[in-house]
Structures are given as structure tokens and as C-alpha cells.
Design a protein around this motif. Sequence first.
Motif, PDB file in Angstrom:
ATOM      1  N   HIS A 154       0.841  -1.197   0.000  1.00 46.79           N
ATOM      2  CA  HIS A 154       0.000   0.000   0.000  1.00 46.79           C
ATOM      3  C   HIS A 154       0.879   1.252   0.000  1.00 46.79           C
ATOM      4  CE1 HIS A 154      -3.699  -2.303   0.622  1.00 46.79           C
ATOM      5  NE2 HIS A 154      -2.961  -3.077   1.389  1.00 46.79           N
ATOM      6  N   HIS A 155       0.238   2.395  -0.181  1.00 47.13           N
ATOM      7  CA  HIS A 155       0.976   3.647  -0.363  1.00 47.13           C
ATOM      8  C   HIS A 155       0.366   4.754   0.485  1.00 47.13           C
ATOM      9  CE1 HIS A 155       1.820   1.200  -3.922  1.00 47.13           C
ATOM     10  NE2 HIS A 155       2.972   1.832  -3.985  1.00 47.13           N
ATOM     11  N   TYR A 156       1.248   5.483   1.175  1.00 51.85           N
ATOM     12  CA  TYR A 156       0.836   6.603   2.020  1.00 51.85           C
ATOM     13  C   TYR A 156       1.138   7.893   1.267  1.00 51.85           C
ATOM     14  CZ  TYR A 156      -0.584   8.342   6.601  1.00 51.85           C
ATOM     15  OH  TYR A 156      -1.286   8.905   7.627  1.00 51.85           O
ATOM     16  N   ALA A 157       0.076   8.661   0.949  1.00 50.31           N
ATOM     17  CA  ALA A 157       0.234   9.868   0.128  1.00 50.31           C
ATOM     18  C   ALA A 157       0.025  11.121   0.957  1.00 50.31           C
ATOM     19  CB  ALA A 157      -0.729   9.831  -1.048  1.00 50.31           C
ATOM     20  N   GLY A 158       0.800  11.267   2.024  1.00 52.23           N
ATOM     21  CA  GLY A 158       0.749  12.485   2.838  1.00 52.23           C
ATOM     22  C   GLY A 158      -0.634  12.776   3.372  1.00 52.23           C
ATOM     23  N   PRO A 159      -1.138  13.998   3.184  1.00 55.09           N
ATOM     24  CA  PRO A 159      -2.458  14.362   3.710  1.00 55.09           C
ATOM     25  C   PRO A 159      -3.606  13.516   3.169  1.00 55.09           C
ATOM     26  CG  PRO A 159      -1.214  16.317   3.109  1.00 55.09           C
ATOM     27  CD  PRO A 159      -0.432  15.147   2.604  1.00 55.09           C
ATOM     28  N   LYS A 160      -3.387  12.808   2.051  1.00 55.29           N
ATOM     29  CA  LYS A 160      -4.436  11.932   1.534  1.00 55.29           C
ATOM     30  C   LYS A 160      -4.554  10.645   2.330  1.00 55.29           C
ATOM     31  CE  LYS A 160      -4.187  13.441  -3.311  1.00 55.29           C
ATOM     32  NZ  LYS A 160      -3.897  12.997  -4.696  1.00 55.29           N
ATOM     33  N   GLY A 161      -3.588  10.383   3.199  1.00 53.50           N
ATOM     34  CA  GLY A 161      -3.610   9.152   3.970  1.00 53.50           C
ATOM     35  C   GLY A 161      -3.158   7.968   3.150  1.00 53.50           C
ATOM     36  N   ILE A 162      -3.580   6.773   3.566  1.00 54.08           N
ATOM     37  CA  ILE A 162      -3.260   5.556   2.834  1.00 54.08           C
ATOM     38  C   ILE A 162      -4.232   5.450   1.668  1.00 54.08           C
ATOM     39  CG2 ILE A 162      -3.127   3.041   2.934  1.00 54.08           C
ATOM     40  CD1 ILE A 162      -2.449   3.261   5.875  1.00 54.08           C
ATOM     41  N   LYS A 214      -4.895  -7.825   8.669  1.00 56.43           N
ATOM     42  CA  LYS A 214      -3.989  -7.934   7.532  1.00 56.43           C
ATOM     43  C   LYS A 214      -2.614  -7.383   7.892  1.00 56.43           C
ATOM     44  CE  LYS A 214      -7.996  -6.940   4.557  1.00 56.43           C
ATOM     45  NZ  LYS A 214      -8.566  -6.039   3.527  1.00 56.43           N
ATOM     46  N   GLN A 215      -1.591  -7.961   7.275  1.00 55.78           N
ATOM     47  CA  GLN A 215      -0.230  -7.462   7.412  1.00 55.78           C
ATOM     48  C   GLN A 215       0.099  -6.641   6.167  1.00 55.78           C
ATOM     49  OE1 GLN A 215       1.296  -8.098  10.214  1.00 55.78           O
ATOM     50  NE2 GLN A 215       0.096  -9.813  11.017  1.00 55.78           N
ATOM     51  N   TRP A 216       0.359  -5.359   6.359  1.00 57.27           N
ATOM     52  CA  TRP A 216       0.606  -4.466   5.234  1.00 57.27           C
ATOM     53  C   TRP A 216       2.055  -4.005   5.184  1.00 57.27           C
ATOM     54  CZ3 TRP A 216      -4.003  -0.439   5.353  1.00 57.27           C
ATOM     55  CH2 TRP A 216      -5.174  -1.092   4.931  1.00 57.27           C
ATOM     56  N   VAL A 217       2.513  -3.741   3.958  1.00 61.42           N
ATOM     57  CA  VAL A 217       3.785  -3.072   3.720  1.00 61.42           C
ATOM     58  C   VAL A 217       3.447  -1.744   3.048  1.00 61.42           C
ATOM     59  CG1 VAL A 217       5.974  -3.143   2.494  1.00 61.42           C
ATOM     60  CG2 VAL A 217       5.043  -5.239   3.513  1.00 61.42           C
ATOM     61  N   VAL A 218       3.835  -0.642   3.662  1.00 59.88           N
ATOM     62  CA  VAL A 218       3.395   0.673   3.212  1.00 59.88           C
ATOM     63  C   VAL A 218       4.582   1.495   2.717  1.00 59.88           C
ATOM     64  CG1 VAL A 218       2.200   2.801   3.859  1.00 59.88           C
ATOM     65  CG2 VAL A 218       1.455   0.614   4.811  1.00 59.88           C
ATOM     66  N   PHE A 219       4.473   1.988   1.498  1.00 58.30           N
ATOM     67  CA  PHE A 219       5.473   2.860   0.896  1.00 58.30           C
ATOM     68  C   PHE A 219       4.972   4.303   0.927  1.00 58.30           C
ATOM     69  CE2 PHE A 219       6.487  -1.261  -0.766  1.00 58.30           C
ATOM     70  CZ  PHE A 219       7.849  -1.255  -1.033  1.00 58.30           C
ATOM     71  N   ASP A 220       5.892   5.231   0.973  1.00 58.79           N
ATOM     72  CA  ASP A 220       5.534   6.651   0.900  1.00 58.79           C
ATOM     73  C   ASP A 220       5.544   7.120  -0.551  1.00 58.79           C
ATOM     74  OD1 ASP A 220       5.149   7.214   3.606  1.00 58.79           O
ATOM     75  OD2 ASP A 220       7.296   7.420   3.956  1.00 58.79           O
TER      76      ASP A 220
END
Length: 548
Positions: free
Chosen positions: A252-260, A320-326
Amino acid sequence: MTTLDMTPGAQIPRTDAGPQTAVTQALSSAAYRDGEIGQFATDVTDVTAKKGRFALFRPNVGEAFSKALISRALGGDRKPLVPSFGVDTRQVVEHCLAAEELRHARDRQLSTVSVVTGLLFLPGTLIWLGAFQLRAWLKRDNTRGADTYGALALIATAVLAAVLLLRPPADGVLGIYLRITMLAPVLGWYLARRIVERSAKDLRGRWQDLVEGTAVAATVAKAVPRDDLDKKANDLRDKLGRLDAEQETNIHHYAGPKGILGAGRRWGEWRLADTLHPAEGHVDFRAFHPWDLVRRISAHLKGLGVSHVANSGIPDVAIKQWVVFDVSETADEISRPAGADMDGERMRDFAVQGLADKQTFPGGPRHYLATQFITHDGKLVITFTVTVTLLANVLSISVAGYALGPVKGVFFDKPKDKEKTIAKTVKFWEERTVKLPLIDNDEVVRQAVRAPFHRMPGLLGWLGGGLGLPEPFGLRHAWVATAWNNRSMVDNALNASVPVLNAVHTATLEFLQEHDLDADRFFKNRTSIIKSEAQGSRPYKVDQFDAG
């Protein structure tokens, strides 16, 4: 939730979509809709209406939506899709394919009519089309008096047809041809109107049923291979299978103020942190890895669906186990890693565990333990993430809440009768509403001229325009509305935070005690403080960092 096996029995509608039925069907209904795409783009706000070269070839909402979504979801070298929690993405795409096939069946009939009554009498057809093109051009650009000038153009064309019928400028075979050259397109219009009306009623019926919650089968016959050599069907089936796999990704991806992306913005956060000390009577404590604590917390979170009090367990808990990229807030695409750590769209379990144990202080992707609830028939997605960090003998556990509200209300609109308000004949100072035909002359002509090009979608897009989808694209997050306008949804998000926090804290205390750590000295007191904060928690925008 089960997936659809594209065997010859694949045309059975899936009614086991779990808690996400409403949003899935609302999005699917867009594939069957009519109306102008300009108004749809205005209501949705996150899509762009692309103008074509000729207004007569413009698509309606359903045609443009289906084409755009099929191209984006099943295209060749396409960018990855953002996961759509609370939506069966494959089912929505299948409805787009089904709607497109229904329109193609209609277009094949219209093409026959167009060739026999239009192409064979091309001079008259071009004159009629010129009049309708002028009418469509005036309406598209909202020119004042468009209806009046458009009507005058049609009347002038009708007069020309009458003149040719009564006094053709030639004799013999050519004279007979000229007499009927402008009448044959009128006959074609009559036949086309019957075909278009029948198709419109069928499509509108499916639109109505989907919005009202009735199960509608998305028949995708071209995804069922006739034999082992049916390459196109096998390719389509594989692409639909990829959609299922993509929705189950743990990247998954974290887009700053947009959240995940796909999970929404972060509205709350609770943190528990302190230095680790051996328990009384112990010189040292038993060493552990962050993953060990993550597993313990995960086991406690799975118990949220069970309660000693009847009907008080939280239904449909997903751990769920997530891997989160910025990624940046303005990023227009996302990517997923490749290599030995990946198994298709998912990162392998051993790699996820290694990432959880690895300290990410220098940067890079992070491990999140996610607990997700889909409520309000799929309209609200509540996600809580847990991160466990060990730095310099300090254990830090963070719990964050995310909320993804319902999709825009326009997707839940039902088909309406076409109406027009006019002045009364006698009491002209009063108005009355009259019901208009479902299909008017402009719509018949529009579909008839588009029909022969239905096998050339690229050319149709160049001629008439289409819809542009927002990026990075995901069926859910692209068109989401805020959840905080609905009191019931706010209550659900706030109420769910307390049992989640309680499970995390209980698991942490148990784990610390088992590893000979002093849990009483600091963690119990801080846990009580955080529980007190949770009692009075209110949603706020965590990722809006105010400098003042």
C-alpha cells in the motif's frame, strides 16, 4: 468473499459479495446509465470530460464510463490500481463488459439499418446528418436559441426532402433515386428508433435494479473460452483474475495528507511508548523481536468478532499485514516492488516479517498491522493500523484510525423520467411539467452514426470524446465523499476505536509480562491514560500539520 470462476457457468450473478454490496452495485450501475457526460463529470468532480471533434459522435455516461474503466483496468501495460476496499472491483468491470456487449449487439442491428437506409442513400443522409450535427453543436456549446436554430435547420432539410420528392432535378433512374434519397434515411430513423428504445429500456432497467439492490447478472460470454485455443477469452479471463489478485495485495501507499490510498485519511492516533525495564527480581529481560509482539497483538485483534455478550461481537473483522510505501501527495501513479520477495501482487510472508523486525529509521517501506471493518453495507471502511517500533531500548506502539466514506451520491441516483417545464396555454403566467419521450430524435441519430464504428473504440474516442479518470486510480478512493457528514458513520468509527485499543494494550501487557519486563511501572499507567483519551476521542485531521 468468493471469486468468480470464469467457466461456462460464470454467468450466475454473485450475491455473496459480503458487506460491500451497495457500493459495488452503485458503481456498476454507471455502466448502464444514459445522460450527458458533462453533467456527470461536474457531479463527480474527479473525472474530466474530454471533448471530441464532432458533437454528433459524443458518448453518453454509460458508454464513456465503461470504455474508460475497461481500458484502465484491463489495458495492456497499465499502471497498478489502488486497492478498493468495500468494493468488488472485478464485478464492476464485468458489468462494464456486459453493458458494452449489450450496446455492441444493439450497434450491430443499427449498423445494418445504417448501411441499408443510410450508406446506400449517402447524399440525403449527409444532408440530414449535417442538420443534426448543427443542432448538436448548438446544444453542446449552450448557444442561446439553440433549440430554435436547430429546429429551423431540420425544417429546412425537410423542405428540401419534399422538393426532391415532388420535383426531382432529373429523370429516369436518377430521378427515382433523388426522390427517395432523403426519404430512406427517415425510414432508417424509424427502424433505428425502435431498436434504440428497446435497448434504452433494457439498460435503464438494469441501472434501476442495481441501485435498488437487486442482483443483476454481469454476463461476460467473451471471457468464457470455447476451447484451449481461444486466446482472446483466455487473455480476458487472466486479466480479470489479475484484478482479484491486485485487490488482495499487501502493498500500500501513504500519500501524505491523503492518507493511505484506498483506506482514507488518518483521523486519530494513539501512542504508547516507554523505556523497557526488567521486572522486579530479574536482572535482564527475555529478548524479543517486534514481529513477536505483532503476532500477539494480531491474535487479540482477531478476537474482536467474539463477545461474551450476545450480538456484541464486531462482524467481518479483517486482520492484515501491510507493507506501506511513501508517495507524494501529487503522485499520479503507484508502483509495486518486484523480485524474490514478491509473489505476484503480494509480498511474501517471510519478507513481511523481516520488514517488521527491521528498524526503518533510515527510511524505506514500513510494516503496518491493519484491522479493517466494512460497515453500512460497504459505504464506510474503517481501518486501524498498528506499528511496533524498538529504538534505543524504547518500545513504541502506535495505533492510527482511518476512515473511507461512501462514494459520491451521484452513483446512487436512480433513473428519472425526462421532463420539461413549460408555460400553460391559457394561464401563461403559470407553468406545468410535461413528460418527454425517453428517446428523442437527437439520441436516435447519435447512436445510429456511432454504431458502425463500435469495433473501433479509439476512433470513436477521437471523434466524440470520453471520460478521463483520476490518477492514481482506484474505484473507491477516487470518488469518495467524507464520512463525517453522517452521524451514524462517525459513531461507528469512534466506537470501534475503543475495543481495538483495548485489544492492543491487553496484548502488549501480556507480552511484556511474559518476557520479564516491568509492565506495572509505566505501561499500565499510560494505558489507562490512553483509554481515557479514547473515551472522549473526536475525529480530527492528523496529517494536516498546522504550524501555528
